[in-house]
Scaffold this motif. Structure first.
Motif, mmCIF file in Angstrom:
data_model
loop_
_atom_site.group_PDB
_atom_site.id
_atom_site.type_symbol
_atom_site.label_atom_id
_atom_site.label_comp_id
_atom_site.label_asym_id
_atom_site.label_seq_id
_atom_site.Cartn_x
_atom_site.Cartn_y
_atom_site.Cartn_z
ATOM 1 N N GLY A 47 37.959 47.044 35.083
ATOM 2 C CA GLY A 47 39.256 46.555 35.547
ATOM 3 C C GLY A 47 39.172 45.275 36.350
ATOM 4 O O GLY A 47 40.199 44.656 36.621
ATOM 5 N N THR A 48 37.958 44.848 36.749
ATOM 6 C CA THR A 48 37.819 43.613 37.523
ATOM 7 C C THR A 48 37.217 42.479 36.708
ATOM 8 O O THR A 48 37.148 41.356 37.186
ATOM 9 C CB THR A 48 36.953 43.827 38.784
ATOM 10 N N GLU A 49 36.798 42.775 35.485
ATOM 11 C CA GLU A 49 36.144 41.762 34.656
ATOM 12 C C GLU A 49 37.169 40.758 34.136
ATOM 13 O O GLU A 49 38.329 41.089 33.955
ATOM 14 C CB GLU A 49 35.402 42.425 33.486
ATOM 15 N N PRO A 50 36.741 39.500 33.912
ATOM 16 C CA PRO A 50 37.665 38.513 33.351
ATOM 17 C C PRO A 50 38.092 38.921 31.948
ATOM 18 O O PRO A 50 37.339 39.564 31.228
ATOM 19 C CB PRO A 50 36.855 37.219 33.321
ATOM 20 N N ARG A 51 39.288 38.560 31.577
ATOM 21 C CA ARG A 51 39.807 38.918 30.253
ATOM 22 C C ARG A 51 40.228 37.709 29.437
ATOM 23 O O ARG A 51 40.545 37.834 28.266
ATOM 24 C CB ARG A 51 40.973 39.881 30.405
ATOM 25 N N GLN A 52 40.250 36.546 30.068
ATOM 26 C CA GLN A 52 40.584 35.321 29.346
ATOM 27 C C GLN A 52 39.297 34.570 29.022
ATOM 28 O O GLN A 52 38.316 34.656 29.766
ATOM 29 C CB GLN A 52 41.496 34.431 30.182
ATOM 30 N N PHE A 53 39.338 33.811 27.930
ATOM 31 C CA PHE A 53 38.174 33.056 27.503
ATOM 32 C C PHE A 53 38.245 31.612 27.962
ATOM 33 O O PHE A 53 39.324 31.017 28.021
ATOM 34 C CB PHE A 53 38.050 33.089 25.972
ATOM 35 N N CYS A 54 37.091 31.061 28.252
ATOM 36 C CA CYS A 54 36.954 29.648 28.576
ATOM 37 C C CYS A 54 37.386 28.847 27.364
ATOM 38 O O CYS A 54 37.105 29.229 26.227
ATOM 39 C CB CYS A 54 35.487 29.370 28.913
ATOM 40 N N ASP A 55 38.065 27.723 27.574
ATOM 41 C CA ASP A 55 38.520 26.924 26.438
ATOM 42 C C ASP A 55 37.777 25.601 26.312
ATOM 43 O O ASP A 55 38.261 24.665 25.699
ATOM 44 C CB ASP A 55 40.027 26.695 26.498
ATOM 45 N N GLU A 56 36.569 25.530 26.885
ATOM 46 C CA GLU A 56 35.785 24.305 26.784
ATOM 47 C C GLU A 56 35.335 24.083 25.351
ATOM 48 O O GLU A 56 35.135 25.020 24.590
ATOM 49 C CB GLU A 56 34.551 24.373 27.682
#
Length: 64
Positions: A47-56
């Motif tokens: 529940g604390t992990e990032p869920r969006q991806f880097c867009d580089e």
């Protein structure tokens, strides 16, 4: 510390049950993809992990 542990045999680290590991971009804190310039492994509680991806794009530029 070396002296205190001189007689101990090193052990592999075992993560506590339930800990999630994700590859993240350390500059953005978002999940990394194969196009991100940097990637590190991070440990998270569920529940604390990032869920969006880097867009580089992963393309390096000579511009500062």
């Amino acid at each position: 510390m070396k002296k205190a542990h001189a007689d101990r045999v090193p052990e592999d680290f075992v993560a506590p049950e339930g800990v999630l590991f994700r590859q993240i971009d350390p500059r953005t804190g978002l999940l990394s993809t194969e196009t991100c310039k940097l990637s590190v492994r991070g440990a998270y509680l569920p529940g604390t992990e990032p869920r969006q991806f880097c867009d580089e794009t992963g393309v390096f530029s000579d511009d500062p």
